[in-house]
Scaffold this active site. Structure first.
Site, PDB file in Angstrom:
ATOM      1  N   ARG A  62       0.817  -1.209   0.000  1.00 28.25           N
ATOM      2  CA  ARG A  62       0.000   0.000   0.000  1.00 28.25           C
ATOM      3  C   ARG A  62       0.856   1.266   0.000  1.00 28.25           C
ATOM      4  O   ARG A  62       0.489   2.276  -0.610  1.00 28.25           O
ATOM      5  CB  ARG A  62      -0.915  -0.017   1.224  1.00 28.25           C
ATOM      6  N   HIS A  66       0.370   4.539  -2.477  1.00 25.50           N
ATOM      7  CA  HIS A  66       0.106   5.886  -1.980  1.00 25.50           C
ATOM      8  C   HIS A  66       1.254   6.842  -2.291  1.00 25.50           C
ATOM      9  O   HIS A  66       1.045   8.056  -2.353  1.00 25.50           O
ATOM     10  CB  HIS A  66      -0.196   5.847  -0.485  1.00 25.50           C
ATOM     11  N   ASN A  94      -3.962   8.634   4.841  1.00 23.26           N
ATOM     12  CA  ASN A  94      -2.778   7.990   5.413  1.00 23.26           C
ATOM     13  C   ASN A  94      -2.742   7.977   6.938  1.00 23.26           C
ATOM     14  O   ASN A  94      -2.223   7.033   7.530  1.00 23.26           O
ATOM     15  CB  ASN A  94      -1.516   8.686   4.898  1.00 23.26           C
ATOM     16  N   HIS A 192      -6.197  -5.759  -2.644  1.00 20.69           N
ATOM     17  CA  HIS A 192      -7.001  -5.928  -1.430  1.00 20.69           C
ATOM     18  C   HIS A 192      -7.120  -7.388  -1.012  1.00 20.69           C
ATOM     19  O   HIS A 192      -7.622  -7.674   0.080  1.00 20.69           O
ATOM     20  CB  HIS A 192      -8.395  -5.339  -1.645  1.00 20.69           C
TER      21      HIS A 192
END
Length: 331
Positions: A62, A66, A94, A192
């Site tokens: 992740r 990001h 975040n 996911h």
């Protein structure tokens, strides 16, 4: 859309366009001479971290997402706050959610010991993402390397990162603005399969979907009951409780995430919307969900392709940026 968001989107599109040209300078063998054991070093540190924290693989994956979606893949997410710069870590997407920064510090320390001043923090995130997927049973791809680190964070850009609450057509547009098409989007959502979501991310789906004071009608009723047990609506409930985004094989990188969506058991709104939101253009993503649910090989191939494309978003190369000695601060 607020003017600042329009300006940020325009800047991101420009970065993506530049990234196409710069990405040609990246190479899987970039560190072959200067730091030949970079891959093995990153892998060793992650394996050690995984023994203490099974969630770390999803967290490291992740971080790469990001990072790349703000300023391009330049390690800007890793910068701590200073008196003159707001950190991306403090953005809504975040704060209290992005994690794994101490493991990145450990990787950087190991690489600084082996090859001082050579491997960028941006490349560490790219390598950590691939290794995390592979360790979880997912596909392998040759990571393009040679990125340099940015000199500043972009808090405002991090505030408009893709969100699970975004409508599907907003999400696909945010991906398209960075050169990622619908197949890339659906494949990258497949990350996911090893993720977790806090209760606060799904409370609206369970109790007050779109302000109706009713649950999301696309959720399987039995699964809704399970989620409500774990995420009670009562005041004082723990809204940071974690839910497996793939309850079938939560720690294995596979295609069961897509089969869950076909059974109306997508945990996040953004998961289920890919199949069940025709008013938001799910007719373009639904068939891809079905294809990946039917073929893990197709999912793995598309995921690998999409990760390489994402890793090529506006990298800094050559004399741009720097190679940080400490991922949390500019040199």
């Amino acid at each position: 859309m607020p003017a600042v968001a329009v300006a940020l989107c325009a800047a991101v599109v420009a970065l993506a366009a530049l990234g196409g040209a710069r990405a040609r300078e990246l190479s899987p063998g970039y560190y072959d001479a200067s730091c030949p054991h970079v891959y093995d070093t990153v892998r060793r540190v992650i394996q050690e971290a995984r023994a203490a924290d099974p969630r770390i693989l999803a967290s490291l994956l992740r971080l790469h997402f990001h990072d790349c979606f703000v300023n391009g893949c330049d390690g800007s997410l890793l910068l701590d706050e200073t008196p003159t710069m707001r950190s991306e870590k403090a953005a809504n997407a975040n704060v209290g959610s992005a994690r794994g920064f101490p493991v990145v510090d450990d990787i950087k320390a190991a690489l600084e010991h082996a090859c001082p001043g050579v491997v960028s923090c941006a490349d560490i995130l790219a390598l950590a993402a691939e290794i995390s997927v592979e360790l979880a049973g997912g596909p392998y791809w040759r990571v393009m390397l040679g990125r340099r680190d940015g000199m500043a964070a972009n808090f405002d850009g991090a505030q408009i990162l893709p969100s699970p609450q975004d409508p599907l057509d907003n999400l696909t547009k945010k991906f398209a603005d960075l050169g990622l098409d619908d197949t890339d989007f659906v494949a990258l959502q497949g990350a996911h399969t090893i993720g977790r979501a806090q209760c606060q991310s799904i409370q609206d789906r369970l109790y007050n979907f779109s302000g109706t004071e009713q649950p999301d009608p696309t959720l399987d009723r039995a699964y809704l009951a399970e989620l409500r047990q774990r995420c009670p609506a009562a005041a004082g409930g723990d809204d940071t409780g974690l839910n497996d985004l793939d309850p079938v094989t939560p720690d294995r990188f596979d295609n069961s995430y897509y089969a869950n969506i076909q059974r109306n058991r997508g945990v996040l709104r953004s998961d289920q919307a890919m199949l069940s939101a025709p008013e938001e253009s799910a007719e373009s993503t639904g068939p891809i969900v079905g294809r990946f649910a039917s073929s893990q090989a197709q999912f793995f191939q598309s995921f690998s392709t999409a990760m390489i494309k994402m890793g090529n978003i506006a990298p800094l190369t050559g004399s741009m940026g720097e190679v940080r000695r400490n991922c949390r601060a500019v040199n």
